[in-house]
Design a protein around this motif. Structure first.
Motif, short mmCIF file in Angstrom:
data_model
loop_
_atom_site.label_atom_id
_atom_site.label_comp_id
_atom_site.label_asym_id
_atom_site.label_seq_id
_atom_site.Cartn_x
_atom_site.Cartn_y
_atom_site.Cartn_z
N ARG A 148 0.81 -1.22 0.00
CA ARG A 148 0.00 0.00 0.00
C ARG A 148 0.84 1.27 0.00
NH1 ARG A 148 -5.25 -0.18 2.06
NH2 ARG A 148 -4.82 1.75 3.19
N SER A 150 2.58 3.20 -2.16
CA SER A 150 2.33 4.29 -3.12
C SER A 150 0.97 4.94 -2.86
CB SER A 150 2.40 3.75 -4.55
OG SER A 150 1.44 2.72 -4.75
N THR A 151 -0.04 4.11 -2.54
CA THR A 151 -1.37 4.66 -2.25
C THR A 151 -1.34 5.54 -1.01
OG1 THR A 151 -2.42 2.72 -3.22
CG2 THR A 151 -3.77 4.07 -1.77
N VAL A 152 -0.67 5.05 0.02
CA VAL A 152 -0.58 5.81 1.27
C VAL A 152 0.17 7.12 1.06
CG1 VAL A 152 0.42 5.81 3.60
CG2 VAL A 152 -0.78 3.79 2.76
N GLY A 154 0.41 8.86 -1.62
CA GLY A 154 -0.46 9.79 -2.34
C GLY A 154 -1.46 10.46 -1.42
N ARG A 155 -2.03 9.69 -0.51
CA ARG A 155 -2.99 10.26 0.44
C ARG A 155 -2.31 11.22 1.42
NH1 ARG A 155 -6.42 4.75 1.88
NH2 ARG A 155 -7.50 4.57 -0.15
#
Length: 232
Positions: A148, A150-152, A154-155
């Motif tokens: 996770r 890259s997703t984290v 970004g957030r």
């Protein structure tokens, strides 16, 4: 977690004892020395003159706010108070990391990466420091955190950008309020100065009027005598 009782009276007794312990901790505690205060309060309450029985606690649980990182809350269970307090100290890594936008001239992405690395290090410390059960469970958590990443990030970047925008708006509003306050004070000073000038002018007019009355002949004496005194 306290003991399990089959009878209601024992459960109520433990509830009262736990409430008393929490009250003592809250009255003595500050965030900086929380572990020390908890340990001292539990030791005092478990002593010879204490109100906790020797086996009052069965185990301890520390919940980590990891929803942002792995999508769910992570709980670590400890058999002893020392282990729970050690885990609690690691909670600092999960606190909000907002701050001035220009800290060390870092970009939002760099700050997000640093925070992600800090959290990942805490998860590794939890895996290695709390027994085989937690090691096996946290291994999956670490893998999920990596997946996770890259997703984290970004957030986190989006969160930082919103915080910066909010700080900018608040700063703009504050500047406008400061300007309004300064303008209001200027107007108050201007009106105060105008009133002071008006009072001074009124005093001057009063003095001139009084002097004019003194120079006016009232007929109580001869006009020649009045003119002589006026010339003097």
């Amino acid at each position: 977690t306290a003991q399990i009782h089959r009878d209601l009276s024992g459960a109520v007794h433990d509830h009262v004892a736990l409430s008393k312990l929490l009250e003592q901790i809250q009255t003595q505690c500050s965030p900086a020395d929380f572990p020390a205060v908890v340990k001292s309060a539990v030791e005092a309450a478990s002593g010879d003159n204490g109100f906790l029985s020797p086996c009052f606690f069965r185990n301890f649980s520390v919940s980590f706010p990891t929803g942002r990182w792995i999508g769910r809350t992570l709980s670590v269970h400890c058999q002893h108070l020392e282990g729970a307090l050690h885990a609690w100290k690691l909670l600092d890594a999960f606190k909000d990391f907002s701050g001035p936008a220009d800290v060390a001239l870092q970009s939002n992405l760099e700050r997000a990466k640093q925070q992600w690395g800090k959290v990942h290090s805490v998860l590794e410390a939890l895996q290695s420091g709390f027994g085989k059960f937690h090691s096996s469970q946290l291994g999956a958590v670490l893998q999920e955190n990596m997946v996770r990443r890259s997703t984290v990030l970004g957030r986190l970047v989006a969160t930082l950008e919103r915080q910066q925008e909010k700080q900018t708006r608040n700063s703009t509003v504050k500047n406008k309020l400061d300007q309004a306050v300064l303008f209001r004070r200027f107007e108050e000073l201007r009106r105060s100065w105008e009133r002071a000038v008006a009072r001074q002018d009124q005093r001057k007019r009063t003095v001139r009027l009084q002097e004019s009355k003194k120079r006016r002949w009232d007929g109580k004496e001869s006009k020649e005598e009045f003119m002589r005194k006026a010339r003097c």
